[in-house]
Design a protein around this motif. Structure first.
Motif, PDB file in Angstrom:
ATOM      1  N   GLU A  19     -10.114  -2.728  -2.318  1.00  0.00           N
ATOM      2  CA  GLU A  19      -9.213  -3.662  -1.647  1.00  0.00           C
ATOM      3  C   GLU A  19      -9.197  -3.429  -0.141  1.00  0.00           C
ATOM      4  OE1 GLU A  19      -7.491  -6.124  -2.942  1.00  0.00           O
ATOM      5  OE2 GLU A  19      -8.027  -5.750  -5.041  1.00  0.00           O
ATOM      6  N   TYR A 111       2.115  -6.154  -5.465  1.00  0.00           N
ATOM      7  CA  TYR A 111       1.767  -7.075  -4.377  1.00  0.00           C
ATOM      8  C   TYR A 111       2.992  -7.871  -3.923  1.00  0.00           C
ATOM      9  CZ  TYR A 111      -3.336  -6.635  -4.208  1.00  0.00           C
ATOM     10  OH  TYR A 111      -4.609  -6.195  -4.022  1.00  0.00           O
ATOM     11  N   ASN A 145       1.008   0.985  -1.549  1.00  0.00           N
ATOM     12  CA  ASN A 145       0.735   0.128  -2.700  1.00  0.00           C
ATOM     13  C   ASN A 145      -0.180   0.821  -3.709  1.00  0.00           C
ATOM     14  OD1 ASN A 145       0.747  -2.863  -3.785  1.00  0.00           O
ATOM     15  ND2 ASN A 145      -1.375  -2.211  -3.827  1.00  0.00           N
TER      16      ASN A 145
END
Length: 271
Positions: A19, A111, A145
C-alpha cells in the motif's frame, strides 16, 4: 509469541508495504507464503502453500466496492497455522477464505475510521501549502493503520493456535478428506475467475494452444514461458506494423478513417 510476531511482521511488510510503495504484487500469496515459511523455518511448505493460495486468489481483484477477500492476511495466517500445526496445505486452504473475508472487513473499517477521518485535514493542509505536514501525516497514518492491521494476525496466531488445533483434531477424517478435495478444486475456481475477466475471442486460441502443449506434449513451464514470449513478440510486432499502416493512411488520406482501416487489418489478421 515469537511466531505470532514474525507472522505480524510479514503482514506489515507485504500488505502494508504494497500500500505504501504501490508494488501490488508484494501482497500476493506467492510472496507472503514463502516469507512466512522463511520466518517460521519451513520455506518449502511456505512456497507450496503460497503457490496454492495464489491460484485460489489469482482471480480476486479488490477494486472499490467490488471486494471479495484480502489474500495477504489470509495467506500469512493460513500458512502459519499449517506450519505450526503440521497439518499441511489442506489446513491453509480451509482457513484462507474465511480469514481473507474477515481480513477485508477489518481493512475497510480501519480505512474508514483511521484514514478517512483525516481527509478534511489533508485538504486543509494542501490549501495552506504545508507540504511537510502532509508528508508526515501520510506516513504516520500509514504506520498506525498497518500496525493495527498486523495486530489482528498477531493475536490470531498467539491465542488461536490451540483453539484451531483442538478444532482440527475434533473434525472427523472423512470431513477433512472432503475439505482436502474441495481445497484442490479451489485453484480451478481461481483460474476460472481470471479467465472470465481476460477472455477474448481474438486470443482464445492461445489458451487452447497452451492446454495442448501442457496436457498432451508435457512441456515444462520454462518451455511454455518461452513460447509465450515468442507469441507476445510476434503479436506486438504485428500491432506495430498495423499502427504504422494506420499512420501512413492518415498522412495520405484527408478523410482520416484510420480506425476503420485498422479494424479491417485486424479482421484480416485474425481471419
Amino acid at each position: 509469541m515469537l511466531n505470532a510476531f514474525l507472522v505480524a511482521l510479514a503482514v506489515f511488510i507485504c500488505v502494508g508495504g504494497a500500500e505504501l510503495i504501490g508494488f501490488t504484487m508484494l501482497n500476493r500469496p506467492i510472496v507472503i507464503g514463502p516469507l512466512v515459511g522463511l520466518f517460521l523455518g519451513d520455506l518449502h511448505t511456505g512456497v507450496m502453500i503460497g503457490a496454492s493460495l495464489e491460484a485460489v486468489f489469482m482471480g480476486v481483484v479488490n477494486i472499490g466496492g467490488a471486494s471479495a477477500a484480502e489474500p495477504g492476511i489470509a495467506t500469512a495466517v493460513g500458512t502459519a497455522f499449517a506450519i505450526m500445526l503440521g497439518k499441511g496445505s489442506e489446513v491453509a486452504l480451509t482457513l484462507a477464505l474465511p480469514i481473507g473475508i474477515l481480513g477485508l472487513q477489518i481493512k475497510t473499517v480501519l480505512y474508514i475510521f483511521i484514514v478517512g477521518m483525516f481527509a478534511k485535514t489533508f485538504d486543509r493542509l494542501a490549501a495552506e501549502g504545508k507540504e511537510k505536514q502532509i508528508i508526515a501525516l501520510h506516513y504516520g497514518l500509514w504506520a498506525v493503520n498497518w500496525v493495527l492491521y498486523s495486530l489482528f494476525a498477531f493475536f490470531g496466531i498467539l491465542f488461536g493456535s490451540d483453539a484451531v488445533s483442538a478444532l482440527l483434531d475434533a473434525i472427523p477424517d472423512v470431513v477433512m478428506n472432503g475439505l482436502t478435495v474441495c481445497g484442490g478444486l479451489l485453484p480451478a475456481v481461481g483460474m476460472a475467475m481470471l479467465m472470465k475477466m481476460l477472455w477474448d475471442n481474438k486470443i482464445c486460441m492461445f489458451y487452447f494452444l497452451g492446454f495442448v502443449l501442457a496436457a498432451y506434449l508435457n512441456l515444462p513451464l520454462i518451455a511454455l514461458a518461452v513460447i509465450g514470449v515468442i507469441i507476445a513478440i510476434s503479436v506486438g510486432m504485428n500491432d506495430y506494423k498495423l499502427n504504422q499502416l494506420s499512420a501512413q493512411r492518415v498522412a495520405v488520406s484527408p478523410s482520416g478513417d484510420s480506425e476503420e482501416y485498422l479494424d479491417e487489418e485486424e479482421e484480416e489478421f485474425f481471419s
